[in-house]
Design a protein around this motif. Sequence first.
Motif, PDB file in Angstrom:
ATOM      1  N   LEU A 101       0.754  -1.341  -0.055  1.00 56.28           N
ATOM      2  CA  LEU A 101      -0.052  -0.124   0.200  1.00 56.28           C
ATOM      3  C   LEU A 101       1.059   0.927   0.288  1.00 56.28           C
ATOM      4  N   ARG A 102       0.759   1.588  -1.054  1.00 59.51           N
ATOM      5  CA  ARG A 102       1.464   3.197  -0.974  1.00 59.51           C
ATOM      6  C   ARG A 102       1.087   4.064  -0.470  1.00 59.51           C
ATOM      7  N   PHE A 103      -0.393   4.507  -0.636  1.00 54.49           N
ATOM      8  CA  PHE A 103      -0.648   5.642   0.516  1.00 54.49           C
ATOM      9  C   PHE A 103      -1.772   4.945   1.091  1.00 54.49           C
ATOM     10  N   PRO A 104      -1.946   4.568   2.801  1.00 49.13           N
ATOM     11  CA  PRO A 104      -2.454   3.386   3.227  1.00 49.13           C
ATOM     12  C   PRO A 104      -3.639   3.897   3.669  1.00 49.13           C
ATOM     13  N   LEU A 141     -16.368   9.205   2.269  1.00 49.86           N
ATOM     14  CA  LEU A 141     -16.143  10.121   1.154  1.00 49.86           C
ATOM     15  C   LEU A 141     -15.829  11.189   1.102  1.00 49.86           C
ATOM     16  N   ALA A 142     -16.520  11.929   2.429  1.00 46.10           N
ATOM     17  CA  ALA A 142     -15.686  13.050   3.800  1.00 46.10           C
ATOM     18  C   ALA A 142     -14.441  12.606   4.013  1.00 46.10           C
ATOM     19  N   THR A 143     -14.510  11.537   4.293  1.00 52.03           N
ATOM     20  CA  THR A 143     -13.198  11.928   4.752  1.00 52.03           C
ATOM     21  C   THR A 143     -11.822  11.883   3.585  1.00 52.03           C
ATOM     22  N   TYR A 144     -12.264  11.301   3.008  1.00 52.40           N
ATOM     23  CA  TYR A 144     -11.734  10.477   1.997  1.00 52.40           C
ATOM     24  C   TYR A 144     -11.111  11.959   1.353  1.00 52.40           C
ATOM     25  N   ALA A 145     -12.293  12.872   1.136  1.00 48.65           N
ATOM     26  CA  ALA A 145     -11.837  14.116   0.475  1.00 48.65           C
ATOM     27  C   ALA A 145     -10.838  14.552   1.362  1.00 48.65           C
ATOM     28  N   VAL A 146     -10.281  14.917   2.274  1.00 50.07           N
ATOM     29  CA  VAL A 146      -9.133  15.803   3.175  1.00 50.07           C
ATOM     30  C   VAL A 146      -7.878  15.256   2.525  1.00 50.07           C
ATOM     31  N   PRO A 147      -7.474  16.779   1.982  1.00 45.48           N
ATOM     32  CA  PRO A 147      -5.679  15.988   1.506  1.00 45.48           C
ATOM     33  C   PRO A 147      -4.734  15.576   2.578  1.00 45.48           C
ATOM     34  N   ALA A 148      -4.894  15.794   4.099  1.00 48.90           N
ATOM     35  CA  ALA A 148      -4.122  14.942   5.040  1.00 48.90           C
ATOM     36  C   ALA A 148      -4.168  13.379   4.394  1.00 48.90           C
ATOM     37  N   VAL A 149      -4.960  13.150   4.663  1.00 51.30           N
ATOM     38  CA  VAL A 149      -5.884  11.650   4.649  1.00 51.30           C
ATOM     39  C   VAL A 149      -5.011  11.036   3.429  1.00 51.30           C
ATOM     40  N   ARG A 150      -5.749  11.790   1.954  1.00 54.11           N
ATOM     41  CA  ARG A 150      -5.810  11.299   0.849  1.00 54.11           C
ATOM     42  C   ARG A 150      -4.780  11.266   0.374  1.00 54.11           C
ATOM     43  N   ILE A 151      -2.986  11.535   1.124  1.00 49.12           N
ATOM     44  CA  ILE A 151      -2.013  11.247  -0.006  1.00 49.12           C
ATOM     45  C   ILE A 151      -0.788  11.012   1.482  1.00 49.12           C
ATOM     46  N   LEU A 152      -1.231  10.403   2.495  1.00 47.86           N
ATOM     47  CA  LEU A 152      -0.579  10.101   3.268  1.00 47.86           C
ATOM     48  C   LEU A 152       0.752   9.022   2.704  1.00 47.86           C
ATOM     49  N   PRO A 153       1.226   9.197   2.665  1.00 49.41           N
ATOM     50  CA  PRO A 153       2.743   7.604   1.833  1.00 49.41           C
ATOM     51  C   PRO A 153       3.629   7.392   2.916  1.00 49.41           C
ATOM     52  N   ARG A 154       4.072   5.873   2.529  1.00 48.79           N
ATOM     53  CA  ARG A 154       3.913   5.266   3.047  1.00 48.79           C
ATOM     54  C   ARG A 154       5.415   5.770   4.382  1.00 48.79           C
ATOM     55  N   ALA A 155       5.985   5.480   5.103  1.00 45.51           N
ATOM     56  CA  ALA A 155       7.161   6.352   5.738  1.00 45.51           C
ATOM     57  C   ALA A 155       9.020   5.495   4.777  1.00 45.51           C
ATOM     58  N   GLY A 156       9.659   6.387   4.365  1.00 46.23           N
ATOM     59  CA  GLY A 156       9.985   6.092   3.383  1.00 46.23           C
ATOM     60  C   GLY A 156      10.050   6.883   2.336  1.00 46.23           C
ATOM     61  N   ALA A 157       8.441   7.281   2.206  1.00 53.88           N
ATOM     62  CA  ALA A 157       7.748   6.777  -0.039  1.00 53.88           C
ATOM     63  C   ALA A 157       8.272   8.774   0.172  1.00 53.88           C
ATOM     64  N   GLU A 158       8.379   8.721  -1.424  1.00 53.62           N
ATOM     65  CA  GLU A 158       8.434  10.231  -1.416  1.00 53.62           C
ATOM     66  C   GLU A 158       6.753  11.112  -0.769  1.00 53.62           C
ATOM     67  N   PRO A 159       6.938  11.962  -0.175  1.00 53.18           N
ATOM     68  CA  PRO A 159       5.814  12.462  -0.163  1.00 53.18           C
ATOM     69  C   PRO A 159       5.158  14.088  -1.082  1.00 53.18           C
ATOM     70  N   GLU A 160       3.481  13.822  -1.265  1.00 52.48           N
ATOM     71  CA  GLU A 160       3.542  15.051  -1.881  1.00 52.48           C
ATOM     72  C   GLU A 160       2.901  16.049  -1.231  1.00 52.48           C
ATOM     73  N   ALA A 161       2.431  16.959  -1.602  1.00 50.41           N
ATOM     74  CA  ALA A 161       2.952  18.467  -0.878  1.00 50.41           C
ATOM     75  C   ALA A 161       1.141  19.098  -0.093  1.00 50.41           C
ATOM     76  N   VAL A 162       1.918  17.843   1.216  1.00 49.48           N
ATOM     77  CA  VAL A 162       0.918  17.830   2.028  1.00 49.48           C
ATOM     78  C   VAL A 162       0.987  18.627   4.042  1.00 49.48           C
ATOM     79  N   ARG A 163       0.858  18.662   4.402  1.00 50.72           N
ATOM     80  CA  ARG A 163       1.529  18.992   5.965  1.00 50.72           C
ATOM     81  C   ARG A 163       0.099  18.346   6.737  1.00 50.72           C
ATOM     82  N   ALA A 164       1.154  17.119   7.724  1.00 49.27           N
ATOM     83  CA  ALA A 164       0.435  16.312   7.976  1.00 49.27           C
ATOM     84  C   ALA A 164       0.597  16.185   9.723  1.00 49.27           C
TER      85      ALA A 164
END
Length: 416
Positions: free
Chosen positions: A285-288, A393-416
């Motif tokens: 899972l790249r984006f858990p 679906l409303a929770t999925y729409a939050v960027p910090a949730v949707r694009i949190l990467p695995r540890a060590g993966a390249e993150p997208e632009a997001v603050r979490a």
Amino acid sequence: MRAGPGPAGSGVLANRRFRWFFLSRLVNLAGSTMASVAVAFAVLDVSDSANALGQVLAARTIPLVVFLLVGGVLADRLPRVLVIQASNLLSFVTQAVVAYLVISGRAEIWQLVVLEGLNGTVSAASMPAMQGLLPQLVPRDQLQPANVLLSMSRGALTVVGPSVAAALVVTVGPGWAVAADAASWLAAAVLLVPVRTPSRARGAEPAGGMWRELREGWTLFRSTTWLWVVVLAFGVLNAMHSGALLTLGPVVAKRTFGVPGWGLAMSAEAVGLLLTTVVLLRVRLRFPLRAGMLGITALAAPMLVLGLAPETTPLVLAMLIAGAGTEVFELGWNLAMQENIPEELLSRASSYDMLGSFVAMPVGQLLYGPLGDWLGYRSVLVASGVLYLVVCLATYAVPAVRILPRAGAEPEAVRA
């Protein structure tokens, strides 16, 4: 998601500490998968009422919620294996008494309320300890296969557990399934004896003691966007799940397609979970949380089926899909927590997670019985299924949730 390097289950089982922990969980889950069905129908045998069932379920949930934060601090202070063992032994006592009362025909609702309340209290420490223990047992690169193997064992046992429990209910009575659950708590405590974890250096006791540690956990929780957003969502989702599916569901089942059909549906959920764990041993899972929030939407399906077409076959199919989606979320959430929360704060963070996620469960358990009596069980189930989808679906729409990467993966632009 992308393909991983291949099966890793055998590698993580070579780890002696994890292997004994795995065996302990395996035995405990064997009893627990039967107990959920057995306790529900034990209550309905004493009082054929959704209100009574909701009271017993809430009696376990309320003290669990109340003492979770204290349990999280204890699990970060004390050896986590010791905390889990003590909880297992106390759970053995409570469930053994429940089994005796049910088998002897002496059970009354107030007794079940008290005993399940005690069981929930002791579980308040073991649940955060369980969440914090796994990173102490395996290296980080084995966290996904370790989590998947634990889920696979749960899935394999819940394939047969609910159906076996339902068979016991209609033949010798629900008390024997509760007795098996009691025995499993005792065996699980014994199997943890060989598990040793590295000592955690803690230094001097900080000023403020437990309150300071609670504040540290709260600071981490409120400053981690993906964490508090998902927990807030699950405060609502778990209230609907516990109220609609787990409280109204058995009542609708008993009045329509019967107890064996409900047990079969519970087993079908486990089949979906089990099949999904096989896939997740090979897929990374790249984006858990992205995968998890999409997966958990499947839990709306059985609510809708119970409301629209309460029959065994469609419910079995819906529960199969729900099991698959639940497993994707469980793995995604465990990875997000274990890889992004410092180990020394993990049990406290988990206790805040569980508190927020579970706090509304007794509300759902107590509210849905009267609500179903007023508006009709099936109408309430349909409305709950629709609302469940909307919240996911409303929770999925939050960027910090949707694009949190695995540890060590390249993150997208997001603050979490």
